[in-house]
Write a protein that holds these residues in place. Structure first.
Motif, PDB file in Angstrom:
ATOM      1  N   VAL A   1       0.850  -1.196   0.000  1.00  0.00           N
ATOM      2  CA  VAL A   1       0.000   0.000   0.000  1.00  0.00           C
ATOM      3  C   VAL A   1       0.884   1.244   0.000  1.00  0.00           C
ATOM      4  CG1 VAL A   1      -1.784   1.287   1.229  1.00  0.00           C
ATOM      5  CG2 VAL A   1      -1.856  -1.196   1.220  1.00  0.00           C
TER       6      VAL A   1
ATOM      7  N   LEU B   1      -4.946  -1.530  -0.777  1.00  0.00           N
ATOM      8  CA  LEU B   1      -5.636  -1.327   0.501  1.00  0.00           C
ATOM      9  C   LEU B   1      -6.720  -2.377   0.700  1.00  0.00           C
ATOM     10  CD1 LEU B   1      -6.038   0.388   3.043  1.00  0.00           C
ATOM     11  CD2 LEU B   1      -7.640   1.789   1.759  1.00  0.00           C
TER      12      LEU B   1
ATOM     13  N   GLN C   1      -6.540  -4.787   4.007  1.00  0.00           N
ATOM     14  CA  GLN C   1      -7.519  -4.646   5.092  1.00  0.00           C
ATOM     15  C   GLN C   1      -7.932  -5.988   5.704  1.00  0.00           C
ATOM     16  OE1 GLN C   1     -10.551  -1.882   4.037  1.00  0.00           O
ATOM     17  NE2 GLN C   1     -11.617  -2.030   5.981  1.00  0.00           N
TER      18      GLN C   1
END
Length: 87
Positions: free
Chosen positions: A35, A51, A55
């Protein structure tokens, strides 16, 4: 050094858990680094994709006890804000 059989067993278990947790932490850091690299390159699409991949990995680290829930949420929030600002 551990003297009782129970203490010896706990020492062995701790070594195994340490190795597993270390691998998990390393895996999560790799996703976070991807990221960061996408953010530095300035490519918003790559940053969003990275991302979205990072996550669930972070949250999986929470369920496995590698990270605290608030720590993972803070990391996701800050990365999301940086990705959003990239326009």
């Amino acid at each position: 050094m551990a003297n009782t059989p129970q203490a010896k067993k706990r020492a062995r278990q701790n070594e195994k858990r340490f190795a597993v947790n270390k691998a998990r932490r390393s895996r999560i850091r790799t996703y976070l680094r991807k990221v960061e690299e996408a953010l530095e390159s300035g490519n918003k699409d790559d940053a969003i994709a990275a991302l979205r991949a990072a996550q669930p990995e972070l949250m999986r680290g929470v369920t496995k006890g590698v990270y605290h829930k608030n720590t993972a949420s803070r990391k996701v929030s800050r990365l999301a804000a940086r990705v959003k600002a990239l326009s």
